[in-house]
Design an enzyme around this catalytic site. Structure first.
Site, mmCIF file in Angstrom:
data_model
loop_
_atom_site.group_PDB
_atom_site.id
_atom_site.type_symbol
_atom_site.label_atom_id
_atom_site.label_comp_id
_atom_site.label_asym_id
_atom_site.label_seq_id
_atom_site.Cartn_x
_atom_site.Cartn_y
_atom_site.Cartn_z
ATOM 1 N N TYR A 1 45.162 46.756 37.450
ATOM 2 C CA TYR A 1 44.299 45.623 37.062
ATOM 3 C C TYR A 1 44.589 45.772 35.333
ATOM 4 O O TYR A 1 44.575 44.597 34.837
ATOM 5 C CB TYR A 1 42.785 45.755 37.542
ATOM 6 C CG TYR A 1 42.023 44.775 36.968
ATOM 7 C CD1 TYR A 1 41.954 43.577 37.669
ATOM 8 C CD2 TYR A 1 41.066 44.972 35.780
ATOM 9 C CE1 TYR A 1 41.017 42.571 37.201
ATOM 10 C CE2 TYR A 1 40.267 43.933 35.556
ATOM 11 C CZ TYR A 1 40.205 42.882 36.168
ATOM 12 O OH TYR A 1 39.331 42.146 35.690
ATOM 13 N N LYS B 1 46.154 42.414 33.543
ATOM 14 C CA LYS B 1 45.485 41.393 32.455
ATOM 15 C C LYS B 1 45.916 41.587 31.014
ATOM 16 O O LYS B 1 46.082 40.704 30.468
ATOM 17 C CB LYS B 1 43.859 42.229 32.426
ATOM 18 C CG LYS B 1 43.174 41.855 33.567
ATOM 19 C CD LYS B 1 43.079 40.331 33.869
ATOM 20 C CE LYS B 1 41.989 39.849 35.103
ATOM 21 N NZ LYS B 1 41.963 38.491 35.278
ATOM 22 N N SER C 1 40.634 40.608 30.743
ATOM 23 C CA SER C 1 39.570 41.881 30.711
ATOM 24 C C SER C 1 39.779 42.687 29.734
ATOM 25 O O SER C 1 40.865 42.919 29.280
ATOM 26 C CB SER C 1 39.763 42.244 31.820
ATOM 27 O OG SER C 1 39.056 43.507 32.000
#
Length: 185
Positions: A170, A174, A157
């Site tokens: 997160y 990633k 991402s």
């Protein structure tokens, strides 16, 4: 006839979203699919066989071959069973798509260690564990004199490169996935 005729593909997090679309496209191109998904909510809580089963049903309606798998990819032994499902069911493994992930968005000052650990576990360990079992399978084939035309595809991402407010866990996960595949390659 498709560009993936006869290829055997394991896709994690394939019950919804990007993973579902990966599964449908690979199937439309002739691949045999292991649709892995816990059926959890976006935050990783709960479980249901529904989402993976629904994708399998859709693939079969298209004339493709697929099986559902509900293993937790962040569990090392479960990831091994997932890879073995492809080998046992379809006779091998050609492609691993690591897509499973969860969100526990929270500002740094409010994030709990449990929210941090849950996201890191699913994204990083949940990418490492299936990848480790897949490359062991391919290495053993190579040592036995067999050839491999194998691929690993990892979903990451922009949050891992550019950051995103409330996604410290997160984004870090990633970025870790992007680094992990670079080093593995």
């Amino acid at each position: 006839m498709g560009i993936c005729d006869g290829r055997i593909v394991v896709i994690t997090g394939a019950g919804r979203g990007i993973g579902r679309e990966h599964a449908l496209e690979f199937a439309s191109q002739g691949a045999k699919i292991v649709v892995n998904d816990l059926g959890a909510e976006v935050d990783g809580t709960g479980s249901s066989a529904g989402p993976a089963g629904e994708v399998v049903d859709e693939i079969r309606r298209m004339g493709g071959e697929a099986v559902a798998d509900g293993e937790d990819v962040s569990d090392y032994e479960g990831a091994g069973r997932l890879i073995q499902t492809a080998i046992t069911t379809f006779g091998g493994l050609d492609v691993l798509v690591n897509n499973a992930g969860i969100l526990r968005d929270r500002m740094l000052v409010n994030m709990t260690i449990e929210e941090w650990d849950a996201v890191i576990r699913v994204h990083l360990r949940g990418t490492f564990a299936p990848m480790r079992h897949a490359v062991e399978y391919w290495r053993n084939r190579s040592k036995a004199g067999e050839s491999n035309d194998a691929r690993i595809i990892n979903t990451t991402s922009p949050s891992g490169i550019y950051g995103n407010v409330g996604q410290l866990n997160y984004g870090a996960a990633k970025a870790g996935i992007a680094s992990m595949i670079t080093i593995a390659a």
